[in-house]
Design a protein around this motif. Structure first.
Motif, mmCIF file in Angstrom:
data_model
loop_
_atom_site.group_PDB
_atom_site.id
_atom_site.type_symbol
_atom_site.label_atom_id
_atom_site.label_comp_id
_atom_site.label_asym_id
_atom_site.label_seq_id
_atom_site.Cartn_x
_atom_site.Cartn_y
_atom_site.Cartn_z
ATOM 1 N N HIS A 168 77.307 29.756 -25.028
ATOM 2 C CA HIS A 168 76.319 29.541 -26.080
ATOM 3 C C HIS A 168 75.004 29.084 -25.455
ATOM 4 N N THR A 169 73.985 29.895 -25.606
ATOM 5 C CA THR A 169 72.716 29.663 -24.922
ATOM 6 C C THR A 169 71.784 28.785 -25.742
ATOM 7 N N VAL A 170 71.176 27.816 -25.050
ATOM 8 C CA VAL A 170 70.136 26.979 -25.638
ATOM 9 C C VAL A 170 68.922 26.996 -24.720
ATOM 10 N N VAL A 171 67.765 27.229 -25.306
ATOM 11 C CA VAL A 171 66.492 27.082 -24.602
ATOM 12 C C VAL A 171 65.740 25.950 -25.293
ATOM 13 N N THR A 172 65.429 24.900 -24.557
ATOM 14 C CA THR A 172 64.771 23.735 -25.151
ATOM 15 C C THR A 172 63.273 24.003 -25.335
ATOM 16 N N PRO A 173 62.611 23.204 -26.166
ATOM 17 C CA PRO A 173 61.161 23.340 -26.303
ATOM 18 C C PRO A 173 60.415 23.176 -24.981
ATOM 19 N N ARG A 174 61.037 22.504 -23.995
ATOM 20 C CA ARG A 174 60.414 22.349 -22.682
ATOM 21 C C ARG A 174 60.614 23.573 -21.795
ATOM 22 N N GLY A 175 61.435 24.516 -22.270
ATOM 23 C CA GLY A 175 61.683 25.715 -21.491
ATOM 24 C C GLY A 175 62.930 25.670 -20.641
ATOM 25 N N GLU A 176 63.698 24.559 -20.686
ATOM 26 C CA GLU A 176 64.955 24.484 -19.952
ATOM 27 C C GLU A 176 65.985 25.376 -20.651
ATOM 28 N N ARG A 177 66.756 26.110 -19.876
ATOM 29 C CA ARG A 177 67.728 27.054 -20.429
ATOM 30 C C ARG A 177 69.103 26.760 -19.867
ATOM 31 N N HIS A 178 70.108 26.690 -20.760
ATOM 32 C CA HIS A 178 71.479 26.442 -20.311
ATOM 33 C C HIS A 178 72.441 27.207 -21.206
ATOM 34 N N VAL A 179 73.488 27.763 -20.572
ATOM 35 C CA VAL A 179 74.568 28.423 -21.313
ATOM 36 C C VAL A 179 75.736 27.455 -21.383
ATOM 37 N N ASP B 94 81.614 22.419 -12.830
ATOM 38 C CA ASP B 94 80.492 23.310 -12.517
ATOM 39 C C ASP B 94 79.371 23.137 -13.536
ATOM 40 N N GLU B 95 79.753 23.074 -14.814
ATOM 41 C CA GLU B 95 78.739 22.932 -15.855
ATOM 42 C C GLU B 95 78.093 21.552 -15.820
ATOM 43 N N TYR B 96 78.898 20.538 -15.561
ATOM 44 C CA TYR B 96 78.344 19.184 -15.461
ATOM 45 C C TYR B 96 77.264 19.118 -14.381
ATOM 46 N N GLU B 97 77.536 19.705 -13.222
ATOM 47 C CA GLU B 97 76.561 19.691 -12.135
ATOM 48 C C GLU B 97 75.277 20.417 -12.533
ATOM 49 N N GLU B 98 75.410 21.518 -13.266
ATOM 50 C CA GLU B 98 74.228 22.244 -13.723
ATOM 51 C C GLU B 98 73.429 21.404 -14.726
ATOM 52 N N LEU B 99 74.120 20.712 -15.620
ATOM 53 C CA LEU B 99 73.419 19.856 -16.580
ATOM 54 C C LEU B 99 72.748 18.674 -15.894
ATOM 55 N N ILE B 100 73.349 18.168 -14.835
ATOM 56 C CA ILE B 100 72.713 17.103 -14.068
ATOM 57 C C ILE B 100 71.405 17.599 -13.455
ATOM 58 N N ARG B 101 71.387 18.855 -12.999
ATOM 59 C CA ARG B 101 70.150 19.415 -12.449
ATOM 60 C C ARG B 101 69.084 19.544 -13.527
ATOM 61 N N ILE B 102 69.516 19.898 -14.741
ATOM 62 C CA ILE B 102 68.563 19.940 -15.855
ATOM 63 C C ILE B 102 68.048 18.542 -16.154
ATOM 64 N N GLU B 103 68.944 17.554 -16.121
ATOM 65 C CA GLU B 103 68.540 16.161 -16.353
ATOM 66 C C GLU B 103 67.491 15.741 -15.341
ATOM 67 N N THR B 104 67.696 16.116 -14.088
ATOM 68 C CA THR B 104 66.744 15.754 -13.047
ATOM 69 C C THR B 104 65.383 16.366 -13.321
ATOM 70 N N ARG B 105 65.366 17.601 -13.803
ATOM 71 C CA ARG B 105 64.101 18.284 -14.046
ATOM 72 C C ARG B 105 63.420 17.804 -15.315
ATOM 73 N N ALA B 106 64.205 17.517 -16.358
ATOM 74 C CA ALA B 106 63.600 17.278 -17.666
ATOM 75 C C ALA B 106 63.861 15.890 -18.243
ATOM 76 N N GLY B 107 64.642 15.068 -17.573
ATOM 77 C CA GLY B 107 64.804 13.688 -18.004
ATOM 78 C C GLY B 107 65.892 13.444 -19.024
ATOM 79 N N TYR B 108 66.862 14.352 -19.178
ATOM 80 C CA TYR B 108 67.942 14.111 -20.116
ATOM 81 C C TYR B 108 68.935 13.112 -19.530
ATOM 82 N N ALA B 109 69.543 12.355 -20.416
ATOM 83 C CA ALA B 109 70.465 11.297 -19.970
ATOM 84 C C ALA B 109 71.902 11.753 -20.149
#
Length: 406
Positions: free
Chosen positions: A48-59, A88-103
């Motif tokens: 399930h794909t989400v693109v945030t208003p900041r442009g971050e994209r994750h499936v 695998d997905e957790y690590e990808e979300l951590i990379r998104i957190e690093t880029r966009a500040g998600y907790a």
């Protein structure tokens, strides 16, 4: 009054369920309401794909699609856990957190993920059987994602709670004796006597089970074990179904090219019924009355049809007949499902199947249930269904969704 949103794909999947989950979660968080996404069927094969208003994209696979909007996730017993893909997905979300500040972390400061102790758990041996068999089928492949969903259910092994009770040594024995031996028996039963060398090397690698156990322990440590009562702590609950109505296990007209789960209202309705039993007892103990729950069942569809892999597809057409210029970044060609297929949407057939699936009597008497339709991808193709839609979207982000029927 508690609020529930149930998001259901109206077709073969890939309709925009992640988009709607992100929208409903962000709406709740903006109002200061705690939101919980319940992944009410399927497993790691969902995308399930989400693109945030900041442009971050994750499936999203193991995490609810409201995660990046600030919602927590519960994976109930209807969801099939896969520790390898979870990490695998957790690590990808951590990379998104690093880029966009998600907790995204465990604890009161961040996003929480809850796991049901009764959930089935995929092992690497389930995935191996799945992938070997699909390769052997060649042009007759079923269109599986290759992540072991069917094989996990057929094997009917230990639940999450049972696996958590095992020591590492006991887990090694469970994997290398029980699950691995079952794998050999299963392959023979399916007519595979000679396992390809590249697979034998993987199977006999001693690190396979050890690495899996490491992923399993990390997954459990990052999450919390919780049953249906976890829903008590949230004011908006979003049931995010996987796949679509035409892939339901009961759609016999599609033969073996379906999914081994209920893709419609059945699982969310059952979980809501269980939850209301818990809530009813608490309410009567507290003040002698019963709370009313508003339940919106939102059926999501693109303006056209898509389908993965093999199987009957009466409405199929060339991509050029829909829109030759559209690009799908999520559904890229892969060895198990091939290239995504396209078809024309028949509006009357869609309305008929969503009305057949929606049944307010499935819900307990405390629920006020009603249905809605969300129409996505209007920027790619138009259709007559926009006259029936309650939500329309002409883009990838939640900001592109408009609620047109109050």
């Amino acid at each position: 009054m508690a609020e529930v949103k149930v998001i259901i794909g109206a077709n073969f999947g890939d309709e925009g369920k992640g988009l709607m989950s992100d929208y409903f979660a962000a709406e709740a968080v903006a109002q200061g309401v705690k939101a919980l996404v319940v992944c009410s069927n399927g497993g790691a094969q969902r995308g399930h794909t989400v693109v945030t208003p900041r442009g971050e994209r994750h499936v999203f696979h193991h995490f609810g699609s409201g995660t990046l909007a600030g919602a927590d996730t519960w994976l109930p017993r209807y969801y099939i856990l896969n520790p390898i893909m979870f990490m695998d997905e957790y690590e990808e979300l951590i990379r998104i957190e690093t880029r966009a500040g998600y907790a995204l972390k465990r604890g009161a400061e961040g996003i929480r993920v809850y796991l049901d102790p009764d959930s089935p758990v995929t092992t690497p041996y389930d995935m191996i059987v799945n992938q070997i068999i699909e390769q052997q089928r060649g042009d007759a492949r079923h269109g599986s994602c290759g992540v072991g969903i069917w094989e996990t259910l057929i094997r009917n092994g230990k639940t999450l709670g049972e696996m958590c009770d095992l020591t590492d040594a006991e887990l090694i024995k469970y994997l290398t004796c029980t699950c691995k031996e079952y794998m050999y028996d299963r392959l023979r039963a399916l007519g595979v006597e000679d396992i390809p060398k590249e697979w034998r090397d993987i199977i006999e690698d001693e690190g396979l089970a050890r690495n899996y156990i490491q992923d399993f322990r990390l997954m459990v440590n990052l999450c919390e074990i919780a049953d249906i009562s976890v829903m008590n702590y949230y004011d908006r609950i979003i049931f995010e179904n996987g796949q679509g109505l035409l892939l339901d296990r009961c759609r016999k007209e599609y033969g073996c090219n379906t999914t081994p789960s209920n893709t419609g209202i059945r699982n969310p309705a059952e979980l809501i019924r269980e939850y209301m039993h818990v809530r009813r007892d608490a309410a009567e103990t507290r003040h002698g009355s019963r709370d009313i729950m508003d339940v919106e069942v939102c059926y999501v569809t693109r303006t056209y049809l898509t389908r993965h892999g093999a199987g009957r597809f009466d409405e199929e057409c060339d991509k050029a007949d829909i829109n030759p210029d559209m690009v799908d970044l999520t559904n890229v060609p892969n060895p198990y499902q091939g290239t995504i297929r396209y078809g024309k949407l028949e509006e009357r057939a869609l309305l008929r199947r969503v009305r057949e699936d929606f049944d307010s009597e499935r819900f307990p008497e405390e629920c006020e249930a009603h249905m809605s339709i969300a129409l996505t991808h209007l920027n790619e193709y138009d259709c007559l269904l926009n006259k029936e839609a309650d939500y329309i979207s002409d883009g990838e982000t939640r900001e592109k969704i408009r609620c047109i029927k109050a």
